[in-house]
Design a protein around this motif. Structure first.
Motif, mmCIF file in Angstrom:
data_model
loop_
_atom_site.group_PDB
_atom_site.id
_atom_site.type_symbol
_atom_site.label_atom_id
_atom_site.label_comp_id
_atom_site.label_asym_id
_atom_site.label_seq_id
_atom_site.Cartn_x
_atom_site.Cartn_y
_atom_site.Cartn_z
ATOM 1 N N MET A 156 0.855 -1.197 0.000
ATOM 2 C CA MET A 156 0.000 0.000 0.000
ATOM 3 C C MET A 156 0.885 1.239 0.000
ATOM 4 O O MET A 156 1.675 1.449 0.899
ATOM 5 N N GLN A 157 0.781 1.982 -1.040
ATOM 6 C CA GLN A 157 1.585 3.191 -1.166
ATOM 7 C C GLN A 157 0.695 4.338 -0.725
ATOM 8 O O GLN A 157 -0.487 4.319 -0.951
ATOM 9 N N GLY A 158 1.263 5.294 -0.101
ATOM 10 C CA GLY A 158 0.391 6.410 0.210
ATOM 11 C C GLY A 158 0.942 7.281 1.291
ATOM 12 O O GLY A 158 2.072 7.132 1.718
ATOM 13 N N LYS A 159 0.117 8.194 1.694
ATOM 14 C CA LYS A 159 0.521 9.135 2.695
ATOM 15 C C LYS A 159 0.772 8.405 3.999
ATOM 16 O O LYS A 159 0.007 7.513 4.381
ATOM 17 N N ILE A 160 1.846 8.777 4.626
ATOM 18 C CA ILE A 160 2.152 8.182 5.910
ATOM 19 C C ILE A 160 1.354 8.924 6.979
ATOM 20 O O ILE A 160 1.418 10.145 7.062
ATOM 21 N N GLN A 161 0.607 8.192 7.732
ATOM 22 C CA GLN A 161 -0.161 8.829 8.810
ATOM 23 C C GLN A 161 0.690 8.912 10.064
ATOM 24 O O GLN A 161 1.654 8.174 10.223
ATOM 25 N N GLN A 162 0.278 9.779 10.950
ATOM 26 C CA GLN A 162 1.001 9.847 12.214
ATOM 27 C C GLN A 162 0.590 8.714 13.142
ATOM 28 O O GLN A 162 1.408 8.153 13.860
ATOM 29 N N VAL A 163 -0.695 8.370 13.102
ATOM 30 C CA VAL A 163 -1.205 7.405 14.083
ATOM 31 C C VAL A 163 -1.842 6.224 13.346
ATOM 32 O O VAL A 163 -2.551 6.412 12.356
ATOM 33 N N TYR A 164 -1.556 5.030 13.824
ATOM 34 C CA TYR A 164 -2.160 3.836 13.244
ATOM 35 C C TYR A 164 -2.842 3.019 14.334
ATOM 36 O O TYR A 164 -2.344 2.944 15.460
ATOM 37 N N GLY A 212 -1.203 -4.449 7.124
ATOM 38 C CA GLY A 212 -0.906 -3.148 6.517
ATOM 39 C C GLY A 212 0.572 -2.955 6.271
ATOM 40 O O GLY A 212 1.392 -3.196 7.155
ATOM 41 N N HIS A 213 0.894 -2.585 5.034
ATOM 42 C CA HIS A 213 2.276 -2.173 4.809
ATOM 43 C C HIS A 213 2.294 -0.882 4.024
ATOM 44 O O HIS A 213 1.438 -0.636 3.174
ATOM 45 N N PHE A 214 3.237 -0.059 4.333
ATOM 46 C CA PHE A 214 3.226 1.322 3.879
ATOM 47 C C PHE A 214 4.601 1.736 3.408
ATOM 48 O O PHE A 214 5.609 1.218 3.866
ATOM 49 N N GLU A 215 4.598 2.690 2.512
ATOM 50 C CA GLU A 215 5.849 3.196 1.992
ATOM 51 C C GLU A 215 5.627 4.675 1.688
ATOM 52 O O GLU A 215 4.574 5.043 1.166
ATOM 53 N N GLY A 216 6.582 5.484 2.041
ATOM 54 C CA GLY A 216 6.404 6.906 1.777
ATOM 55 C C GLY A 216 7.530 7.692 2.396
ATOM 56 O O GLY A 216 8.616 7.172 2.642
ATOM 57 N N SER A 217 7.263 8.956 2.652
ATOM 58 C CA SER A 217 8.324 9.765 3.229
ATOM 59 C C SER A 217 7.751 10.788 4.200
ATOM 60 O O SER A 217 6.570 11.131 4.155
ATOM 61 N N LEU A 218 8.621 11.229 5.063
ATOM 62 C CA LEU A 218 8.302 12.294 6.008
ATOM 63 C C LEU A 218 9.308 13.402 5.797
ATOM 64 O O LEU A 218 10.406 13.165 5.305
ATOM 65 N N GLN A 219 8.942 14.588 6.199
ATOM 66 C CA GLN A 219 9.895 15.682 6.222
ATOM 67 C C GLN A 219 10.466 15.768 7.634
ATOM 68 O O GLN A 219 9.753 15.531 8.612
ATOM 69 N N LEU A 220 11.721 16.131 7.692
ATOM 70 C CA LEU A 220 12.359 16.228 9.003
ATOM 71 C C LEU A 220 11.603 17.188 9.933
ATOM 72 O O LEU A 220 11.534 16.989 11.139
ATOM 73 N N THR A 221 11.017 18.223 9.340
ATOM 74 C CA THR A 221 10.291 19.197 10.167
ATOM 75 C C THR A 221 9.111 18.565 10.908
ATOM 76 O O THR A 221 8.605 19.136 11.866
ATOM 77 N N GLN A 222 8.687 17.379 10.463
ATOM 78 C CA GLN A 222 7.589 16.707 11.146
ATOM 79 C C GLN A 222 8.065 15.987 12.406
ATOM 80 O O GLN A 222 7.257 15.435 13.142
ATOM 81 N N ALA A 248 15.413 17.964 5.274
ATOM 82 C CA ALA A 248 15.790 16.589 4.941
ATOM 83 C C ALA A 248 14.524 15.773 4.768
ATOM 84 O O ALA A 248 13.500 16.037 5.401
ATOM 85 N N GLU A 249 14.632 14.808 3.896
ATOM 86 C CA GLU A 249 13.499 13.928 3.680
ATOM 87 C C GLU A 249 13.834 12.562 4.272
ATOM 88 O O GLU A 249 14.973 12.115 4.203
ATOM 89 N N ILE A 250 12.847 11.947 4.846
ATOM 90 C CA ILE A 250 13.049 10.642 5.471
ATOM 91 C C ILE A 250 12.199 9.639 4.714
ATOM 92 O O ILE A 250 10.976 9.763 4.668
ATOM 93 N N SER A 251 12.863 8.688 4.077
ATOM 94 C CA SER A 251 12.094 7.667 3.354
ATOM 95 C C SER A 251 11.881 6.498 4.274
ATOM 96 O O SER A 251 12.800 6.089 4.989
ATOM 97 N N LEU A 252 10.705 5.939 4.230
ATOM 98 C CA LEU A 252 10.484 4.778 5.070
ATOM 99 C C LEU A 252 9.482 3.815 4.465
ATOM 100 O O LEU A 252 8.670 4.180 3.614
ATOM 101 N N ARG A 253 9.636 2.585 4.880
ATOM 102 C CA ARG A 253 8.622 1.583 4.593
ATOM 103 C C ARG A 253 8.481 0.733 5.840
ATOM 104 O O ARG A 253 9.444 0.550 6.589
ATOM 105 N N PHE A 254 7.297 0.267 6.070
ATOM 106 C CA PHE A 254 7.087 -0.533 7.281
ATOM 107 C C PHE A 254 5.834 -1.371 7.118
ATOM 108 O O PHE A 254 4.992 -1.100 6.266
ATOM 109 N N GLU A 255 5.768 -2.387 7.930
ATOM 110 C CA GLU A 255 4.586 -3.237 7.890
ATOM 111 C C GLU A 255 4.225 -3.703 9.285
ATOM 112 O O GLU A 255 5.067 -3.775 10.177
ATOM 113 N N PHE A 256 2.963 -3.990 9.421
ATOM 114 C CA PHE A 256 2.471 -4.566 10.668
ATOM 115 C C PHE A 256 2.384 -6.064 10.449
ATOM 116 O O PHE A 256 1.862 -6.515 9.428
#
Ligand SMILES: [Zn+2]
Length: 168
Positions: free
Chosen positions: A1-9, A19-29, A42-50
């Motif tokens: 599942m590609q898409g916006k990374i949410q803060q809370v799951y 659920g598996h996710f891939e996307g990026s965050l900005q360092l300012t977040q 800076a941009e932070i790339s991440l992917r993760f799964e439950f």
């Protein structure tokens, strides 16, 4: 599942649908991490799964990559610091589980986890204890060798005259 990374799951929901996710965050977040670096750009790339692990224990695992700018403690100029880490964390594990699995855990807040917080913690843990360029690139060692300047040779007017004379 590609898409916006949410803060809370919501853990149960994501585990249920693997659920598996891939996307990026900005360092300012990630304000705690931002305060530790020189540039917030800076941009932070991440992917993760439950997933539930072998012992049916809920976990979140994934990969984070970024390039941060830290301040060299020796020469006080910025240094690029790449981070490239995998993480594998149990969710709401008891102390016995932690010992049995040899993994760290994150704790949910009533079944919800704060993903930004988790990523931020992982990145902060990955920072060096003391940030320093290696000796070959540190600006302290870089300063041009201050060789004594040779006195500027001014043309000796008499020699100039002489050479003029010789030419004729
Ligand atoms: Zn340095």
């Amino acid at each position: 599942m590609q898409g916006k990374i949410q803060q809370v799951y919501r853990v149960s929901k994501e585990l249920g649908q693997k659920g598996h996710f891939e996307g990026s965050l900005q360092l300012t977040q990630l304000p705690r991490l931002s305060s530790l670096v020189v540039s917030e750009d800076a941009e932070i790339s991440l992917r993760f799964e439950f997933a539930t692990n072998l012992f049916d224990h809920p976990s979140i695992r994934g990969h984070v990559e970024t390039l941060l700018e830290l301040e060299c403690q020796r020469c006080l100029t910025p240094m690029a610091y790449p981070i490239n880490i995998d993480f594998d964390l149990l969710i709401d594990a008891s102390d016995e589980d932690l010992e049995a699995f040899g993994l760290d855990t994150v704790y949910s807040d009533d079944g919800y986890i704060d993903l930004y917080g988790i990523i931020e913690d992982e990145l902060i843990l990955a920072l060096p204890q003391i940030s320093m360029h290696d000796e070959m690139t540190c600006n302290v060692y870089w300063q041009p060798e201050t060789e004594p300047q040779e006195p500027v040779k001014k043309d000796n007017p008499f020699l100039v005259l002489k050479s003029l004379k010789d030419k004729t």
